[in-house]
Design a protein around this motif. Sequence first.
Motif, mmCIF file in Angstrom:
data_model
loop_
_atom_site.group_PDB
_atom_site.id
_atom_site.type_symbol
_atom_site.label_atom_id
_atom_site.label_comp_id
_atom_site.label_asym_id
_atom_site.label_seq_id
_atom_site.Cartn_x
_atom_site.Cartn_y
_atom_site.Cartn_z
ATOM 1 N N SER A 30 0.814 -1.218 0.000
ATOM 2 C CA SER A 30 0.000 0.000 0.000
ATOM 3 C C SER A 30 0.845 1.265 0.000
ATOM 4 O O SER A 30 0.320 2.361 -0.203
ATOM 5 C CB SER A 30 -0.907 0.009 1.223
ATOM 6 O OG SER A 30 -0.123 0.146 2.398
ATOM 7 N N GLY A 31 2.131 1.104 0.266
ATOM 8 C CA GLY A 31 2.987 2.272 0.431
ATOM 9 C C GLY A 31 2.952 2.839 1.830
ATOM 10 O O GLY A 31 3.639 3.807 2.129
ATOM 11 N N GLY A 32 2.192 2.208 2.713
ATOM 12 C CA GLY A 32 2.000 2.772 4.035
ATOM 13 C C GLY A 32 3.148 2.560 5.006
ATOM 14 O O GLY A 32 3.271 3.283 5.990
ATOM 15 N N THR A 33 3.986 1.573 4.750
ATOM 16 C CA THR A 33 5.099 1.277 5.646
ATOM 17 C C THR A 33 6.381 1.173 4.835
ATOM 18 O O THR A 33 6.415 0.501 3.806
ATOM 19 C CB THR A 33 4.856 -0.038 6.410
ATOM 20 O OG1 THR A 33 3.630 0.046 7.114
ATOM 21 C CG2 THR A 33 5.995 -0.293 7.393
ATOM 22 N N GLN A 34 7.425 1.850 5.327
ATOM 23 C CA GLN A 34 8.727 1.820 4.681
ATOM 24 C C GLN A 34 9.777 1.307 5.666
ATOM 25 O O GLN A 34 9.670 1.525 6.868
ATOM 26 C CB GLN A 34 9.142 3.210 4.188
ATOM 27 C CG GLN A 34 8.174 3.859 3.218
ATOM 28 C CD GLN A 34 7.082 4.627 3.934
ATOM 29 O OE1 GLN A 34 7.303 5.244 4.958
ATOM 30 N NE2 GLN A 34 5.876 4.592 3.391
ATOM 31 N N TYR A 35 10.772 0.664 5.129
ATOM 32 C CA TYR A 35 11.894 0.159 5.916
ATOM 33 C C TYR A 35 13.178 0.652 5.256
ATOM 34 O O TYR A 35 13.254 0.721 4.028
ATOM 35 C CB TYR A 35 11.890 -1.366 5.954
ATOM 36 C CG TYR A 35 10.606 -1.965 6.467
ATOM 37 C CD1 TYR A 35 9.573 -2.288 5.597
ATOM 38 C CD2 TYR A 35 10.417 -2.206 7.827
ATOM 39 C CE1 TYR A 35 8.383 -2.825 6.059
ATOM 40 C CE2 TYR A 35 9.229 -2.751 8.300
ATOM 41 C CZ TYR A 35 8.207 -3.055 7.399
ATOM 42 O OH TYR A 35 7.029 -3.589 7.861
ATOM 43 N N TYR A 36 14.187 0.937 6.079
ATOM 44 C CA TYR A 36 15.441 1.461 5.557
ATOM 45 C C TYR A 36 16.628 0.793 6.212
ATOM 46 O O TYR A 36 16.597 0.468 7.418
ATOM 47 C CB TYR A 36 15.536 2.964 5.779
ATOM 48 C CG TYR A 36 14.494 3.746 5.014
ATOM 49 C CD1 TYR A 36 13.305 4.137 5.633
ATOM 50 C CD2 TYR A 36 14.684 4.079 3.676
ATOM 51 C CE1 TYR A 36 12.335 4.835 4.932
ATOM 52 C CE2 TYR A 36 13.718 4.780 2.969
ATOM 53 C CZ TYR A 36 12.544 5.142 3.599
ATOM 54 O OH TYR A 36 11.584 5.831 2.900
ATOM 55 N N SER A 61 9.233 5.145 -2.234
ATOM 56 C CA SER A 61 7.802 5.361 -2.436
ATOM 57 C C SER A 61 7.359 4.538 -3.636
ATOM 58 O O SER A 61 8.191 4.020 -4.384
ATOM 59 C CB SER A 61 7.505 6.844 -2.645
ATOM 60 O OG SER A 61 8.145 7.318 -3.815
ATOM 61 N N ARG A 62 6.050 4.438 -3.791
ATOM 62 C CA ARG A 62 5.541 3.681 -4.925
ATOM 63 C C ARG A 62 4.268 4.326 -5.438
ATOM 64 O O ARG A 62 3.538 4.975 -4.686
ATOM 65 C CB ARG A 62 5.276 2.225 -4.542
ATOM 66 C CG ARG A 62 4.177 2.009 -3.530
ATOM 67 C CD ARG A 62 4.160 0.571 -3.032
ATOM 68 N NE ARG A 62 3.789 -0.384 -4.068
ATOM 69 C CZ ARG A 62 3.997 -1.696 -3.980
ATOM 70 N NH1 ARG A 62 4.588 -2.194 -2.899
ATOM 71 N NH2 ARG A 62 3.612 -2.494 -4.959
ATOM 72 N N ASP A 63 4.023 4.106 -6.721
ATOM 73 C CA ASP A 63 2.797 4.569 -7.362
ATOM 74 C C ASP A 63 2.172 3.331 -8.011
ATOM 75 O O ASP A 63 2.604 2.908 -9.089
ATOM 76 C CB ASP A 63 3.111 5.649 -8.394
ATOM 77 C CG ASP A 63 1.867 6.241 -9.028
ATOM 78 O OD1 ASP A 63 0.816 5.556 -9.050
ATOM 79 O OD2 ASP A 63 1.936 7.368 -9.521
ATOM 80 N N ASN A 64 1.175 2.754 -7.364
ATOM 81 C CA ASN A 64 0.585 1.523 -7.881
ATOM 82 C C ASN A 64 -0.159 1.759 -9.196
ATOM 83 O O ASN A 64 -0.302 0.840 -10.008
ATOM 84 C CB ASN A 64 -0.347 0.896 -6.855
ATOM 85 C CG ASN A 64 0.421 0.261 -5.693
ATOM 86 O OD1 ASN A 64 1.633 0.015 -5.804
ATOM 87 N ND2 ASN A 64 -0.255 0.025 -4.591
ATOM 88 N N GLY A 65 -0.608 2.987 -9.418
ATOM 89 C CA GLY A 65 -1.267 3.299 -10.688
ATOM 90 C C GLY A 65 -0.307 3.279 -11.859
ATOM 91 O O GLY A 65 -0.708 3.027 -12.996
ATOM 92 N N LYS A 66 0.981 3.531 -11.577
ATOM 93 C CA LYS A 66 2.008 3.537 -12.619
ATOM 94 C C LYS A 66 2.902 2.312 -12.557
ATOM 95 O O LYS A 66 3.874 2.214 -13.316
ATOM 96 C CB LYS A 66 2.862 4.802 -12.505
ATOM 97 C CG LYS A 66 2.100 6.085 -12.757
ATOM 98 C CD LYS A 66 3.020 7.292 -12.684
ATOM 99 C CE LYS A 66 2.253 8.579 -12.995
ATOM 100 N NZ LYS A 66 3.135 9.771 -12.925
ATOM 101 N N ASN A 67 2.603 1.391 -11.636
ATOM 102 C CA ASN A 67 3.426 0.183 -11.481
ATOM 103 C C ASN A 67 4.908 0.529 -11.317
ATOM 104 O O ASN A 67 5.779 -0.111 -11.908
ATOM 105 C CB ASN A 67 3.249 -0.756 -12.673
ATOM 106 C CG ASN A 67 1.881 -1.404 -12.702
ATOM 107 O OD1 ASN A 67 1.080 -1.223 -11.790
ATOM 108 N ND2 ASN A 67 1.607 -2.150 -13.743
ATOM 109 N N THR A 68 5.173 1.519 -10.505
ATOM 110 C CA THR A 68 6.540 2.016 -10.369
ATOM 111 C C THR A 68 6.881 2.257 -8.904
ATOM 112 O O THR A 68 6.046 2.736 -8.136
ATOM 113 C CB THR A 68 6.725 3.314 -11.168
ATOM 114 O OG1 THR A 68 6.419 3.067 -12.541
ATOM 115 C CG2 THR A 68 8.155 3.818 -11.057
#
Length: 119
Positions: free
Chosen positions: A54-60, A71-78
């Motif tokens: 969902s893009g809601g959680t990031q790990y570094y 980050s991610r854009d699921n609408g752009k598959n990127t």
Amino acid sequence: QVQLVESGGGLVQAGGSLRLSCAASGRTFSDYTMGWFRQAPGKEREFVAAVTWSGGTQYYGDSVKGRFTISRDNGKNTVYLEMNNLQPDDTAVYYCTAEASHTPGWGYWGQGTQVTVSS
């Protein structure tokens, strides 16, 4: 199956910024956790960052916290990796990777993109 293609690498001076992109195709992009790893010459592959479906959680990884943003854009598959305050130690080939929702492990990898940071 999912295919991953990275772009955006290049040469930058220390303190500069780059944004990497990873375009995915083949399956439903939102079914995958997406990540970035890097590998410098003579070193093991290192975890950089990951983002949940969902893009809601990031790990570094510890070495990039506070400087890199995934980050991610699921609408752009990127998926993106914004890299700021780059340092020579960040020089590496950066790989995009994907983990399917019901199959633990990074099962899919891109071909990599070179990032070189000059001092």
